[in-house]
Scaffold this active site. Structure first.
Site, PDB file in Angstrom:
ATOM      1  N   LYS A 206       0.835  -1.211   0.000  1.00 44.61           N
ATOM      2  CA  LYS A 206       0.000   0.000   0.000  1.00 44.61           C
ATOM      3  C   LYS A 206       0.871   1.263   0.000  1.00 44.61           C
ATOM      4  CE  LYS A 206      -3.339   2.866   0.626  1.00 44.61           C
ATOM      5  NZ  LYS A 206      -4.381   3.096  -0.358  1.00 44.61           N
ATOM      6  N   CYS A 260      -3.884  10.623   0.956  1.00 46.84           N
ATOM      7  CA  CYS A 260      -3.106   9.382   0.819  1.00 46.84           C
ATOM      8  C   CYS A 260      -1.709   9.633   0.275  1.00 46.84           C
ATOM      9  CB  CYS A 260      -3.844   8.445  -0.117  1.00 46.84           C
ATOM     10  SG  CYS A 260      -5.539   8.229   0.375  1.00 46.84           S
TER      11      CYS A 260
HETATM   12  N1  SAJ Z   1      -1.962  14.631  -9.403  1.00 43.11           N
HETATM   13  C1  SAJ Z   1      -1.133  15.428 -10.181  1.00 43.11           C
HETATM   14  N2  SAJ Z   1      -0.770  14.976 -11.423  1.00 43.11           N
HETATM   15  C2  SAJ Z   1      -1.214  13.786 -11.906  1.00 43.11           C
HETATM   16  C3  SAJ Z   1      -2.044  12.968 -11.107  1.00 43.11           C
HETATM   17  C4  SAJ Z   1      -2.406  13.425  -9.856  1.00 43.11           C
HETATM   18  O1  SAJ Z   1      -0.715  16.521  -9.773  1.00 43.11           O
HETATM   19  O2  SAJ Z   1      -0.868  13.478 -13.042  1.00 43.11           O
HETATM   20  C5  SAJ Z   1      -2.364  15.105  -8.058  1.00 43.11           C
HETATM   21  C6  SAJ Z   1      -3.873  15.305  -7.912  1.00 43.11           C
HETATM   22  O3  SAJ Z   1      -4.274  16.560  -8.395  1.00 43.11           O
HETATM   23  C7  SAJ Z   1      -4.039  15.180  -6.415  1.00 43.11           C
HETATM   24  C8  SAJ Z   1      -2.972  14.137  -6.031  1.00 43.11           C
HETATM   25  O4  SAJ Z   1      -2.065  14.110  -7.112  1.00 43.11           O
HETATM   26  O5  SAJ Z   1      -3.750  16.394  -5.757  1.00 43.11           O
HETATM   27  C9  SAJ Z   1      -3.523  12.752  -5.785  1.00 43.11           C
HETATM   28  O6  SAJ Z   1      -4.515  12.427  -6.719  1.00 43.11           O
HETATM   29  P1  SAJ Z   1      -4.658  10.971  -7.376  1.00 43.11           P
HETATM   30  O7  SAJ Z   1      -5.836  10.988  -8.271  1.00 43.11           O
HETATM   31  O8  SAJ Z   1      -3.376  10.550  -7.980  1.00 43.11           O
HETATM   32  O9  SAJ Z   1      -4.861   9.990  -6.124  1.00 43.11           O
HETATM   33  P2  SAJ Z   1      -5.863   9.959  -4.849  1.00 43.11           P
HETATM   34  O10 SAJ Z   1      -5.170  10.602  -3.686  1.00 43.11           O
HETATM   35  O11 SAJ Z   1      -7.226  10.411  -5.180  1.00 43.11           O
HETATM   36  O12 SAJ Z   1      -5.937   8.370  -4.617  1.00 43.11           O
HETATM   37  C10 SAJ Z   1      -4.716   7.656  -4.425  1.00 43.11           C
HETATM   38  C11 SAJ Z   1      -4.710   6.456  -5.396  1.00 43.11           C
HETATM   39  N3  SAJ Z   1      -3.386   5.824  -5.416  1.00 43.11           N
HETATM   40  C12 SAJ Z   1      -2.721   5.602  -6.573  1.00 43.11           C
HETATM   41  O13 SAJ Z   1      -3.146   5.923  -7.656  1.00 43.11           O
HETATM   42  C13 SAJ Z   1      -1.397   4.910  -6.444  1.00 43.11           C
HETATM   43  C14 SAJ Z   1      -5.778   5.457  -4.957  1.00 43.11           C
HETATM   44  O14 SAJ Z   1      -5.726   4.287  -5.762  1.00 43.11           O
HETATM   45  C15 SAJ Z   1      -5.565   5.078  -3.488  1.00 43.11           C
HETATM   46  O15 SAJ Z   1      -6.554   4.153  -3.032  1.00 43.11           O
HETATM   47  C16 SAJ Z   1      -5.693   6.341  -2.664  1.00 43.11           C
HETATM   48  O16 SAJ Z   1      -4.650   7.236  -3.070  1.00 43.11           O
HETATM   49  C17 SAJ Z   1      -5.550   5.961  -1.205  1.00 43.11           C
HETATM   50  O17 SAJ Z   1      -6.598   5.872  -0.530  1.00 43.11           O
HETATM   51  O18 SAJ Z   1      -4.431   5.617  -0.781  1.00 43.11           O
END
Ligand code: SAJ
Length: 402
Positions: A206, A260
């Site tokens: 995780k 997360c």
């Molecule tokens: N972000 C960027 N650029 C990108 C992708 C995301 O700046 O190209 C930013 C987003 O704007 C946001 C942050 O990253 O601020 C996180 O967003 P996210 O969509 O990547 O992830 P979360 O936090 O919504 O969910 C993550 C996921 N983990 C992964 O993709 C490895 C999800 O699968 C997990 O279950 C979740 O964390 C968790 O609960 O741990």
């Protein structure tokens, strides 16, 4: 057991616990959801929900009405206990296991021979073993007579119900029997593949999933700052680089938010400080990106004031931690706005996903575009792509792209 299906207690009815409890109840299992908040418990028992997540309200309403899901403030005896409570970090970035410990302590009096305890909360390596010790200290007669496993959730906010059912899962028991018992349980409601491992590997799995994404986003954020200095359009550059068959650069933004990705890497870094240099740097780069954005806005506002002899009105477009959701938790856009509010600037705050009593102090996006002198895109919400303006634009999330 009822109808040969195990009875379930879910501890923690938040973003993960409630959808999971509702999904399990939807498959015909009897679920008691436990939360420390009376308000949350009352809301759920009315068939309503306290969080925003597509499709969750209908499902909760259905399973509560059928009597399959009941909420309570205290656990009861059950066949399976699931723990989905938060694990924040303390000021020194050490994980705070207070809620997991208190969840475990609350179920100890109800544990019976053959019970299965599963921790889903993000946890530092070794937590499941530690929690087993806590149980055995109080109930030594249960030694070798109950099962315990760690199984992290990996669902994406905004798509939780679908991903809960369809994502693969890593399931790690404190022994082989526990792993198999937990796999049989998840088969009741997960269609994705269930991968057997041990508890420590599942815990680390995780953490590294989110640390790996943090690192990839840090690369994009670092690149955006380099390109800004080099006079190169980072969005065009990334599109071109990603034409390579083995390159997949993510999107830069205002920083990394949510509960997360901005948290979990610290659970590795705090425990393995010597070895985790890249993960620490990634965290620092993503945090720094937010400060860099703030400086850019302040500089643009100052330049405007010098040129026009009055302070600009600045529209901050988007407050959520990522596009097309209403979740403000650990949002870099909120950090930007809160910092700028201290700067004697006239700000218009825009968040199209907050409505019905949650929109106080916010400006409609069409009005903001008309009134503002400087438009700052902080979050790439779908509504923003259609807006047309000849005002000064600072785009930190790729709305304009050229
Ligand atoms: N972000 C960027 N650029 C990108 C992708 C995301 O700046 O190209 C930013 C987003 O704007 C946001 C942050 O990253 O601020 C996180 O967003 P996210 O969509 O990547 O992830 P979360 O936090 O919504 O969910 C993550 C996921 N983990 C992964 O993709 C490895 C999800 O699968 C997990 O279950 C979740 O964390 C968790 O609960 O741990």
């Amino acid at each position: 057991m009822t109808n040969n299906k195990p009875t379930v207690v879910m501890i923690g009815l938040g973003y993960i616990g409630l959808p999971t409890a509702a999904l399990i109840a939807g498959k015909g299992l009897q679920v008691i959801g436990v939360d420390v908040s009376k308000e949350v418990v009352n809301t759920i028992n009315k068939g309503e929900i306290h969080i925003v997540e597509p499709d969750l309200d209908g499902l909760v309403h259905h399973v509560v009405k059928k009597g399959r899901l009941k909420a309570a403030t205290k656990p009861v005896e059950a066949d399976v206990y699931l723990i989905a409570v938060p694990t924040p970090f303390k000021e020194n970035y050490q994980p705070d296991l207070r809620y997991v410990k208190s969840a475990i302590t609350s179920i100890i009096p109800f544990l019976k021979t053959g019970a299965l305890v599963i921790i889903e909360s993000t946890s530092p390596v070794g937590t499941t073993e530690k929690m087993q010790e806590i149980i055995l200290q109080q109930r030594p007669e249960l030694k070798g007579k109950f099962f315990m496993a760690y199984c992290p959730e990996r669902v994406l906010p905004g798509n939780i119900i679908y991903e809960l059912e369809h994502n693969d899962r890593a399931i790690g028991g404190i022994n082989e029997q526990s792993t198999q018992k937990a796999i049989s349980f998840y088969k009741h409601f997960v269609k994705g593949e269930l991968h057997a491992t041990n508890a420590r590997t599942a815990e680390m799995c995780k953490l590294v999933e989110n640390a790996s994404r943090d690192g990839q986003i840090a690369f994009a954020n670092e690149l955006s700052m380099i390109c800004d200095k080099a006079g190169i359009n980072v969005w065009e550059l990334i599109t071109l680089a990603n034409k390579h068959p083995r390159v997949n650069i993510l999107q830069p933004g205002t920083g990394v938010g949510g509960h997360c990705i901005a948290v979990d890497p610290w659970f590795i870094v705090s425990e393995f400080p010597e070895e985790s240099k890249l993960m620490r740097s990634a965290r620092e780069i993503n945090n720094y990106k937010t400060q860099w954005v703030i400086e850019k806005i302040k500089n643009k506002a100052l330049a405007f004031e010098i040129e026009n002899k009055h302070k600009p009105i600045v529209a901050c477009m988007g407050l959520a931690f990522k596009p097309n959701i209403d979740d403000l938790r650990e949002s870099p856009a909120v950090t930007v706005v809160e910092t700028l509010e201290k700067e004697d600037l006239e700000l218009l705050k825009v968040e199209p996903n907050l409505q019905n009593g949650r929109a106080e102090g916010l400006t409609d996006f069409n009005d903001a575009i008309k009134k503002a002198d400087i438009i700052v895109y902080l979050v790439a919400h779908k509504e923003f792509y259609l807006l047309k303006t000849d005002k000064v634009i600072l785009d930190f999330c790729g709305i304009i792209k050229s």
